[in-house]
Structure formats: C-alpha cells, structure tokens
Design an enzyme around this catalytic site. Structure first.
Site, short mmCIF file in Angstrom:
data_model
loop_
_atom_site.label_atom_id
_atom_site.label_comp_id
_atom_site.label_asym_id
_atom_site.label_seq_id
_atom_site.Cartn_x
_atom_site.Cartn_y
_atom_site.Cartn_z
N VAL A 85 0.83 -1.21 0.00
CA VAL A 85 0.00 0.00 0.00
C VAL A 85 0.87 1.27 0.00
O VAL A 85 1.95 1.29 0.60
CB VAL A 85 -0.96 0.01 1.22
N THR A 86 0.40 2.29 -0.69
CA THR A 86 1.04 3.60 -0.59
C THR A 86 -0.03 4.68 -0.60
O THR A 86 -1.21 4.41 -0.78
CB THR A 86 2.09 3.83 -1.69
N PHE A 162 7.03 6.28 -10.04
CA PHE A 162 7.63 6.72 -8.77
C PHE A 162 6.81 7.86 -8.17
O PHE A 162 6.12 8.60 -8.87
CB PHE A 162 9.09 7.18 -8.97
N CYS A 179 4.27 0.81 2.15
CA CYS A 179 5.03 -0.21 1.43
C CYS A 179 5.28 -1.44 2.30
O CYS A 179 6.18 -2.23 2.02
CB CYS A 179 6.34 0.36 0.90
#
Length: 231
Positions: A85-86, A162, A179
């Site tokens: 997850v972010t 990114f 993360c």
C-alpha cells in the site's frame, strides 16, 4: 568519435498534468499503454499530483491498512503495480513513465534501478545525499524514505512509476504501513529544503530523467484524455 557520429537521440514526450484525480491518471496510462499494442507510440512521461488517495499493489495485503477497507479515509484503489500500500497526496510529485523497454533494456531490475537513479540524481541536485537500501525498492536518506516506486510492465511497456514526497502533508501515511515497512519513517524533500515546490523539483526530475534514460524530453501534444489533437 565525436558527437557528430552519434545516433539520433531518442525522444520522450513529457506531460505536466498538474493536480489530477488518481482514477483519471490511471485511465490515461491504460489508454496509452493499450495504444502501444496497436501502433508504434512515443515514449511518454506523465508528471502529476493527486488529491489524497491510497493504492494497493496487485498482490498486496490489507493488513497494512490501519482502517477498514470498506471505510477508507480517502479513496482506495487496488491497481496492477507491484508492491504494498502507498499514499498519494498534494505536494507529492508522481511520475508515470510509459516506455517501451525494448528501446532500452528488457530487464525489470534494470528499469527499477533507473527510476531510483532518476530520483537520486534529482535529490543530489538539491544537495540531498539519497541512496538505495539493499533489498528494498525506493529512495532513502538514511532510514527515511523519500520516494516510493511501484511498476507494472506488460509486453515490455511500463506503467505506474515513482512518487517523490516534495512538500506533502505526511499525516496521511499514518493510516497505513507504507510499502509494508513498519520500522522506517517516511520523509519529504521539504525537511531538507524548506520552501521547496513541486514545480522546482519537477524541473529537476525532467533533467535527471533525460540523463538517466539518455533521451530528449519534448512537450507532449496529446490531449489529457489521451487523444491526439493532430489526428
């Protein structure tokens, strides 16, 4: 041999999309990736900020959420990229390269390291000594993570990319284990360069991206929905 005999430099279209809802940027990526299957496409780099959102990688666990999946504090999407997850939010510069790796190297590890190198060189231009951490993807200053990286590559066409924390409100990260790494902090460029703007960092990212991938960036001409006004 002088530069006169060098092959023509590759071109990459760059799009500064500003603030764009996550789903809209995701759909735009999917549109352009699918076009690569139909006809030769230019390489593209999308630079964008998102309103607050959480994304889960393809195989990521919901155990890293500190909220109910059915009741997230911000929209939650499960997407095709790798990784856990972010969080995306304003003040974070997100880069989505849509590249045909057959023009570069057909090697995912090489590509991940190149994306890290783009961020490392961007931060070096600000005198921030960023590094990689062995066994982890992303870019760090000490044990503080400044950039997360998660990609999807199909038929050697890349998507996702990114996310570099420039000057975001980091509190949104407190609702997740970013993360999947519980013992390291998330930080931002602004902690090292007070007053830094996303636009200033975006200009540096373009320079670094051009150098690392050995391409010339040109302003993109397609409409933001992925259609090309020239056709």
């Amino acid at each position: 041999m002088g530069h006169d005999h060098q092959p023509t430099q590759r071109l990459c279209e760059v799009y500064d999309l500003g603030m764009m809802p996550y789903e809209e940027a995701w759909n735009l990526q999917k549109t352009w990736v699918s076009r690569h299957r139909q006809s030769p496409q230019p390489d593209r780099l999308l630079l964008v900020e998102h309103p607050p959102v959480y994304t889960l990688g393809q195989g990521s666990t919901t155990e890293n959420l500190k909220f109910l999946e059915s009741n997230p504090p911000h929209p939650l999407f499960r997407i095709e990229r790798g990784g856990e997850v972010t969080h995306h939010c304003p003040g974070q510069l997100v880069g989505y390269p849509i590249l045909d790796l057959k023009r570069y190297q057909t090697d995912l590890h090489w590509y991940l390291r190149q994306l890290e190198e783009v961020v490392i060189q961007t931060l070096a231009a600000l005198d921030i000594p960023a590094t990689r951490q062995p066994g982890l993807t992303g870019v760090w200053v000490g044990d503080t993570k400044l950039a997360a990286i998660g990609i999807k590559v199909s038929r050697w066409i890349t998507m996702h990319g990114f996310a570099l924390n420039v000057c975001p409100d980091l509190s949104g990260f407190e609702a997740i284990v970013p993360c999947g790494i519980a013992d390291k902090a998330v930080g931002s460029v602004a902690q090292f360069c007070p007053g830094i703007s996303v636009a200033a960092v975006g200009a540096l990212v373009k320079q670094s991206f051009s150098q690392v991938f050995k391409i010339d960036l040109v302003e993109g001409t397609a409409n933001s929905d992925g259609s090309n006004p020239a056709t």
